[in-house]
Design a protein around this motif. Structure first.
Motif, PDB file in Angstrom:
ATOM      1  N   ALA A  39       0.836  -1.200   0.000  1.00 53.00           N
ATOM      2  CA  ALA A  39       0.000   0.000   0.000  1.00 53.00           C
ATOM      3  C   ALA A  39       0.873   1.252   0.000  1.00 53.00           C
ATOM      4  O   ALA A  39       0.555   2.249  -0.660  1.00 53.00           O
ATOM      5  CB  ALA A  39      -0.928  -0.001   1.211  1.00 53.00           C
ATOM      6  N   GLY A  40       1.983   1.209   0.729  1.00 55.42           N
ATOM      7  CA  GLY A  40       2.916   2.323   0.738  1.00 55.42           C
ATOM      8  C   GLY A  40       3.534   2.550  -0.635  1.00 55.42           C
ATOM      9  O   GLY A  40       3.657   3.698  -1.092  1.00 55.42           O
ATOM     10  N   PHE A  41       3.912   1.464  -1.301  1.00 52.93           N
ATOM     11  CA  PHE A  41       4.461   1.568  -2.663  1.00 52.93           C
ATOM     12  C   PHE A  41       3.442   2.195  -3.614  1.00 52.93           C
ATOM     13  O   PHE A  41       3.768   3.104  -4.399  1.00 52.93           O
ATOM     14  CB  PHE A  41       4.866   0.193  -3.183  1.00 52.93           C
ATOM     15  CG  PHE A  41       6.265  -0.207  -2.839  1.00 52.93           C
ATOM     16  CD1 PHE A  41       7.358   0.357  -3.499  1.00 52.93           C
ATOM     17  CD2 PHE A  41       6.517  -1.155  -1.861  1.00 52.93           C
ATOM     18  CE1 PHE A  41       8.656  -0.006  -3.196  1.00 52.93           C
ATOM     19  CE2 PHE A  41       7.813  -1.524  -1.536  1.00 52.93           C
ATOM     20  CZ  PHE A  41       8.884  -0.956  -2.209  1.00 52.93           C
ATOM     21  N   LEU A  42       2.208   1.705  -3.556  1.00 48.86           N
ATOM     22  CA  LEU A  42       1.171   2.207  -4.452  1.00 48.86           C
ATOM     23  C   LEU A  42       0.816   3.659  -4.135  1.00 48.86           C
ATOM     24  O   LEU A  42       0.560   4.457  -5.048  1.00 48.86           O
ATOM     25  CB  LEU A  42      -0.074   1.320  -4.358  1.00 48.86           C
ATOM     26  CG  LEU A  42       0.068  -0.091  -4.931  1.00 48.86           C
ATOM     27  CD1 LEU A  42      -1.162  -0.937  -4.605  1.00 48.86           C
ATOM     28  CD2 LEU A  42       0.283  -0.042  -6.446  1.00 48.86           C
ATOM     29  N   ALA A  43       0.815   4.009  -2.841  1.00 52.42           N
ATOM     30  CA  ALA A  43       0.527   5.388  -2.463  1.00 52.42           C
ATOM     31  C   ALA A  43       1.635   6.319  -2.968  1.00 52.42           C
ATOM     32  O   ALA A  43       1.358   7.430  -3.449  1.00 52.42           O
ATOM     33  CB  ALA A  43       0.385   5.499  -0.945  1.00 52.42           C
ATOM     34  N   GLY A  44       2.895   5.883  -2.851  1.00 54.05           N
ATOM     35  CA  GLY A  44       3.998   6.675  -3.363  1.00 54.05           C
ATOM     36  C   GLY A  44       3.918   6.844  -4.869  1.00 54.05           C
ATOM     37  O   GLY A  44       4.171   7.935  -5.402  1.00 54.05           O
ATOM     38  N   TYR A  45       3.548   5.768  -5.550  1.00 54.51           N
ATOM     39  CA  TYR A  45       3.377   5.827  -7.003  1.00 54.51           C
ATOM     40  C   TYR A  45       2.293   6.835  -7.376  1.00 54.51           C
ATOM     41  O   TYR A  45       2.481   7.668  -8.278  1.00 54.51           O
ATOM     42  CB  TYR A  45       3.016   4.437  -7.523  1.00 54.51           C
ATOM     43  CG  TYR A  45       2.721   4.384  -9.010  1.00 54.51           C
ATOM     44  CD1 TYR A  45       3.742   4.213  -9.934  1.00 54.51           C
ATOM     45  CD2 TYR A  45       1.418   4.504  -9.478  1.00 54.51           C
ATOM     46  CE1 TYR A  45       3.477   4.165 -11.294  1.00 54.51           C
ATOM     47  CE2 TYR A  45       1.139   4.460 -10.840  1.00 54.51           C
ATOM     48  CZ  TYR A  45       2.169   4.287 -11.740  1.00 54.51           C
ATOM     49  OH  TYR A  45       1.909   4.253 -13.085  1.00 54.51           O
ATOM     50  N   ALA A  46       1.162   6.776  -6.678  1.00 53.91           N
ATOM     51  CA  ALA A  46       0.058   7.687  -6.958  1.00 53.91           C
ATOM     52  C   ALA A  46       0.447   9.133  -6.671  1.00 53.91           C
ATOM     53  O   ALA A  46       0.097  10.045  -7.428  1.00 53.91           O
ATOM     54  CB  ALA A  46      -1.165   7.294  -6.125  1.00 53.91           C
ATOM     55  N   ARG A  47       1.181   9.334  -5.579  1.00 56.97           N
ATOM     56  CA  ARG A  47       1.592  10.701  -5.220  1.00 56.97           C
ATOM     57  C   ARG A  47       2.495  11.299  -6.289  1.00 56.97           C
ATOM     58  O   ARG A  47       2.347  12.471  -6.667  1.00 56.97           O
ATOM     59  CB  ARG A  47       2.322  10.671  -3.872  1.00 56.97           C
ATOM     60  CG  ARG A  47       2.910  12.014  -3.440  1.00 56.97           C
ATOM     61  CD  ARG A  47       1.808  13.024  -3.177  1.00 56.97           C
ATOM     62  NE  ARG A  47       2.340  14.302  -2.748  1.00 56.97           N
ATOM     63  CZ  ARG A  47       2.789  15.257  -3.566  1.00 56.97           C
ATOM     64  NH1 ARG A  47       2.762  15.061  -4.882  1.00 56.97           N
ATOM     65  NH2 ARG A  47       3.252  16.390  -3.091  1.00 56.97           N
ATOM     66  N   LEU A  48       3.431  10.527  -6.795  1.00 57.71           N
ATOM     67  CA  LEU A  48       4.333  11.032  -7.825  1.00 57.71           C
ATOM     68  C   LEU A  48       3.609  11.229  -9.153  1.00 57.71           C
ATOM     69  O   LEU A  48       3.836  12.219  -9.853  1.00 57.71           O
ATOM     70  CB  LEU A  48       5.502  10.058  -8.007  1.00 57.71           C
ATOM     71  CG  LEU A  48       6.523   9.996  -6.877  1.00 57.71           C
ATOM     72  CD1 LEU A  48       7.498   8.854  -7.113  1.00 57.71           C
ATOM     73  CD2 LEU A  48       7.272  11.316  -6.756  1.00 57.71           C
ATOM     74  N   ARG A  49       2.740  10.307  -9.469  1.00 55.28           N
ATOM     75  CA  ARG A  49       2.090  10.372 -10.774  1.00 55.28           C
ATOM     76  C   ARG A  49       1.123  11.540 -10.885  1.00 55.28           C
ATOM     77  O   ARG A  49       1.095  12.235 -11.905  1.00 55.28           O
ATOM     78  CB  ARG A  49       1.356   9.059 -11.052  1.00 55.28           C
ATOM     79  CG  ARG A  49       0.575   9.102 -12.355  1.00 55.28           C
ATOM     80  CD  ARG A  49       0.032   7.758 -12.747  1.00 55.28           C
ATOM     81  NE  ARG A  49      -0.651   7.830 -14.028  1.00 55.28           N
ATOM     82  CZ  ARG A  49      -1.120   6.780 -14.688  1.00 55.28           C
ATOM     83  NH1 ARG A  49      -0.960   5.561 -14.195  1.00 55.28           N
ATOM     84  NH2 ARG A  49      -1.728   6.924 -15.847  1.00 55.28           N
ATOM     85  N   TRP A  50       0.319  11.767  -9.856  1.00 55.70           N
ATOM     86  CA  TRP A  50      -0.717  12.785  -9.949  1.00 55.70           C
ATOM     87  C   TRP A  50      -0.329  14.110  -9.293  1.00 55.70           C
ATOM     88  O   TRP A  50      -1.195  14.947  -9.034  1.00 55.70           O
ATOM     89  CB  TRP A  50      -2.019  12.257  -9.360  1.00 55.70           C
ATOM     90  CG  TRP A  50      -2.700  11.326 -10.315  1.00 55.70           C
ATOM     91  CD1 TRP A  50      -3.335  11.664 -11.468  1.00 55.70           C
ATOM     92  CD2 TRP A  50      -2.793   9.892 -10.222  1.00 55.70           C
ATOM     93  NE1 TRP A  50      -3.831  10.545 -12.095  1.00 55.70           N
ATOM     94  CE2 TRP A  50      -3.516   9.428 -11.359  1.00 55.70           C
ATOM     95  CE3 TRP A  50      -2.356   8.950  -9.300  1.00 55.70           C
ATOM     96  CZ2 TRP A  50      -3.796   8.093 -11.589  1.00 55.70           C
ATOM     97  CZ3 TRP A  50      -2.625   7.614  -9.526  1.00 55.70           C
ATOM     98  CH2 TRP A  50      -3.338   7.194 -10.651  1.00 55.70           C
ATOM     99  N   SER A  51       0.962  14.278  -9.040  1.00 55.83           N
ATOM    100  CA  SER A  51       1.413  15.579  -8.549  1.00 55.83           C
ATOM    101  C   SER A  51       1.428  16.573  -9.713  1.00 55.83           C
ATOM    102  O   SER A  51       1.615  16.186 -10.876  1.00 55.83           O
ATOM    103  CB  SER A  51       2.811  15.461  -7.943  1.00 55.83           C
ATOM    104  OG  SER A  51       3.738  15.013  -8.911  1.00 55.83           O
ATOM    105  N   PRO A  52       1.219  17.858  -9.426  1.00 57.53           N
ATOM    106  CA  PRO A  52       1.192  18.861 -10.501  1.00 57.53           C
ATOM    107  C   PRO A  52       2.500  18.884 -11.296  1.00 57.53           C
ATOM    108  O   PRO A  52       3.588  18.815 -10.732  1.00 57.53           O
ATOM    109  CB  PRO A  52       0.987  20.179  -9.735  1.00 57.53           C
ATOM    110  CG  PRO A  52       0.336  19.772  -8.450  1.00 57.53           C
ATOM    111  CD  PRO A  52       0.927  18.441  -8.109  1.00 57.53           C
TER     112      PRO A  52
END
Length: 211
Positions: A39-52
């Motif tokens: 979940a931490g890996f996926l959350a980090g992925y999502a944070r990087l991907r959808w950051s402005p």
């Protein structure tokens, strides 16, 4: 006498005092903690991907249609190996150990195919798409994408590799008669791990390759 009767009336505090073997409780505990890591890996992925202004590349651009189709096939192989794992337990409970061993062998082969295809994909991406990762020339606009992709899929690939070794050990135990109907819970515990690996990959495949 009273003490003896109280002891007999006390609940069973042995291996199955909660109605579940200690091994199964241990595996569930491990899987819950492992799920938090993923979940931490996926959350980090999502944070990087959808950051402005992340400049995140389109998966179809990075992998290509053929690459995504190959990974979809690899996902299908892993799902099939999970189904075969169900048959391993089912046949073991029935006492059909010859069939159980064949299904376990199919599960192991499925895991090996998955790891092999993933290794091929990594080699292609690192050498052809992201040569800067190994000191070659190339535009490094997708460094975050490459690093998160390799971390996430690599961590999962490690789990599959461990699962293949785990299942191979059980297969050898079945072949030597040490694992059978009398202790089928060993196979059930291994199945929990393998199904977990399968489920996690479906999430990774959806997040990384399809969305």
């Amino acid at each position: 006498m009273a003490t003896h009767q109280a002891t007999e009336a006390a609940p069973n505090t042995g291996a199955e005092s909660l109605g579940v073997t200690n091994g199964k409780i241990g595996m569930w505990t491990f899987l819950v903690m492992d799920a938090m890591t993923f979940a931490g890996f996926l959350a980090g992925y999502a944070r990087l991907r959808w950051s402005p202004e992340s400049g995140w590349p389109n998966p179809y651009t990075e992998f290509g249609v053929i690459g995504i189709q190959l990974t979809a096939f690899n996902t299908f192989v892993l799902i099939c190996s999970s189904v075969s794992m169900v048959h391993v337990l089912s046949e073991t409970i029935r006492g059909n150990m010859d069939r159980a061993r064949k299904w376990m062998l199919a599960t192991i082969i499925g895991g090996l195919i998955f790891v092999g295809i993933q290794g091929y994909e990594w080699t292609h991406l690192i050498l052809d798409k992201w040569p800067y990762l190994v000191g070659g020339e190339g535009v490094d606009y997708n460094t975050n994408f490459a690093s998160t992709f390799l971390s996430l899929t690599g961590f999962h690939g490690l789990h599959v590799s461990v699962g293949v070794i785990y299942n191979l050990i059980i297969y050898l135990g079945m072949k030597r008669g040490k694992i059978g109907k009398h202790n089928s819970s060993i196979i059930e515990i291994a199945g929990l791990y393998w199904h977990f690996v399968d489920l996690i990959w479906i999430l990774v495949f959806t997040f990384v390759y399809l969305i």
